[in-house]
Design an enzyme around this catalytic site. Structure first.
Site, mmCIF file in Angstrom:
data_model
loop_
_atom_site.group_PDB
_atom_site.id
_atom_site.type_symbol
_atom_site.label_atom_id
_atom_site.label_comp_id
_atom_site.label_asym_id
_atom_site.label_seq_id
_atom_site.Cartn_x
_atom_site.Cartn_y
_atom_site.Cartn_z
ATOM 1 N N HIS A 177 0.831 -1.217 0.000
ATOM 2 C CA HIS A 177 0.000 0.000 0.000
ATOM 3 C C HIS A 177 0.859 1.259 0.000
ATOM 4 O O HIS A 177 0.410 2.334 0.428
ATOM 5 C CB HIS A 177 -0.959 0.017 1.199
ATOM 6 C CG HIS A 177 -1.775 -1.223 1.321
ATOM 7 N ND1 HIS A 177 -2.900 -1.460 0.568
ATOM 8 C CD2 HIS A 177 -1.597 -2.340 2.101
ATOM 9 C CE1 HIS A 177 -3.400 -2.644 0.877
ATOM 10 N NE2 HIS A 177 -2.617 -3.200 1.796
ATOM 11 N N SER A 301 17.465 15.090 -19.955
ATOM 12 C CA SER A 301 16.507 16.183 -20.063
ATOM 13 C C SER A 301 17.099 17.251 -20.970
ATOM 14 O O SER A 301 18.312 17.495 -20.959
ATOM 15 C CB SER A 301 16.217 16.772 -18.676
ATOM 16 O OG SER A 301 15.608 18.038 -18.787
#
Length: 469
Positions: A177, A301
């Site tokens: 979770h 990038s």
């Protein structure tokens, strides 16, 4: 003025889709099996083999056995199939406006040179187009799966399995979770994916590729009308089996395509599991568990020079989704045909190669992405050392065992560990202090005191041995 009015890019050298353009090198092996040209070559193959089969079976009066030279010459029509053949077929189809009829005429043009002109009516004998198409698709899909897709997928799973073995004992904090949870090992988690993917590949490897050749509505009506004494079911079965396919004895005009739906469902399941691997690896990269090895000269990038983006896994995710979109649609629609025949399957099946292409491209990207990963064992160890509260499970479970054994003071173990750990960071000293205050028998106390988040991995290391290699 629009751009299209100023310049035209509609040339054969430029592709509309990325699989035939930017990504062509990664998917090129599929072209020999699932392209339009490959389909036409396979149609020629099926028609030629049917011609030879009928002659060898002597199902019709007046059929003379073919010489070895004639059979070799007929099969050379297939092996000599090239770009000139593609263009010739296109020219014939422009007149016939029917692709399979064009193949029939293409073969007929070549019979005179083999001294077989008198046997021209034997080409496409008693066949409906779907007799040729279903077998041609089955041959093409089978060879694409067995010769291209499956070897690439198996190599990727072997790569994942090798990583699992290499990191089988590398402790890692689990995140059920998204929260810190009972530790595992990086290798065991990768082994889970390898095991899941292998099961799907085994299903794919056991696919039955079905085929039929039984006439316009699957009744052999024309066959029986022409040669009532022949055992047409045996002729059909031996022919289909001779192509390396599984004979389907009961069909309408079309082979029902159920095997295709089954195959595509297995491949999409493989794709979905692989997609899950991509998202997990992407997430591990984002928290530093994996370090990406920079490629010399490559840009991560366009503006942030420090970045190495996980683009291989992101690209794979997108291509797996595209593959599943196509293959799911085919699996849903191919199993339905109105009454004895409609042509919805014809348009759909022309996209089989696209579905496989996006999956193959994703497999290639995942393989390349995994090659550029190094395990950051120090980051994993540091993460574990900051989450001693995960030992709460071990402590309360030992307390439960002691309570069953009659050890006093072991009441409410879960609640006591919840009070200690929930909403709090617990370091090693605090956890050991708590254990020492429980009044456990010495052996159990020492066992818990020896535990660290990094050693609380149960049988994770040994579980990797379940990988099928």
């Amino acid at each position: 003025m629009s751009l299209s009015a100023r310049v035209s890019l509609s040339t054969e050298a430029l592709a509309l889709g990325p699989l035939d353009g930017r990504y062509r090198p990664a998917v090129a092996p599929l072209v020999d099996h699932l392209s339009e040209a490959a389909l036409n070559r396979n149609r020629v193959h099926v028609e030629v083999e049917w011609f030879i089969h009928l002659a060898e079976q002597a199902v019709l009066p007046g059929l003379a056995p073919l010489t070895e030279a004639q059979k070799s010459g007929l099969r050379a029509i297939v092996t000599d199939f090239d770009l000139n053949s593609v263009h010739e077929l296109a020219e014939i189809e422009a007149v016939t406006v029917h692709d399979v009829k064009a193949v029939e005429y293409y073969i007929g043009r070549r019979l005179e040179a083999l001294d077989l002109e008198a046997m021209t009516p034997l080409v496409h004998f008693a066949c409906t187009s779907e007799d040729i198409n279903n077998l041609s698709y089955a041959v093409g899909v089978r060879d694409a799966v067995m010769d291209v897709w499956l070897p690439a997928a198996r190599a990727l799973v072997e790569q994942i399995a090798a990583m699992a073995v290499a990191d089988r004992a590398t402790p890692m904090l689990s995140r059920t979770h998204g929260q810190p949870a009972t530790p595992t090992t990086l290798g065991k988690e990768l082994a889970v994916f390898a095991h899941r993917l292998t099961r799907q590949l085994d299903r794919v490897a056991n696919t039955q590729f079905l085929g039929k050749i039984n006439g316009a509505t699957g009744t052999y009506a024309a066959h029986v009308a022409a040669a009532p004494g022949a055992d047409w079911q045996q002729v059909s079965q031996s022919f289909v089996s001779g192509l390396g396919l599984t004979w389907n004895p009961l069909t309408t005009q079309i082979e029902s395509h159920d095997w295709q739906a089954e195959l595509y469902s297995d491949i999409t399941r493989f794709n979905r599991i692989l997609h899950n691997l991509c998202t997990d690896v992407w997430s591990y990269i984002s928290i530093g568990y994996f370090q990406q090895v920079p490629v010399a000269g490559a840009t991560g990038s366009s503006t942030m020079p420090h970045k190495v983006n996980p683009i291989r896994f992101e690209n794979a995710e997108a291509n797996l989704e595209l593959s599943n979109g196509i293959l799911d649609t085919l699996a849903d629609t191919l199993v339905t045909s109105r009454w004895q025949r409609d042509l919805t399957d014809s348009s759909g099946q022309r996209n089989i190669g696209v579905g496989f292409g996006h999956s193959l491209l994703a497999i290639s990207n995942v393989a390349k992405g995994l090659e550029r990963l190094n395990t950051a064992a120090d980051v994993l160890a540091n993460d574990l050392d900051h989450n001693w509260e995960v030992l709460g499970e071990a402590v309360q479970t030992v307390m439960r065992a002691e309570a069953i054994a009659g050890t006093p003071g072991m009441d409410n173990p879960y609640e006591r560990l919840k009070d200690l750990t929930r909403g709090h960071r617990v370091d090693g000293a605090r956890m050991q202090e708590f254990v020492q205050g429980l009044g456990l028998p010495a052996e159990s106390e020492q066992r818990l005191l020896a535990l660290t988040p990094g050693s609380y991995i149960g049988l994770a290391d040994a579980l990797v041995d379940h990988l099928k290699r």
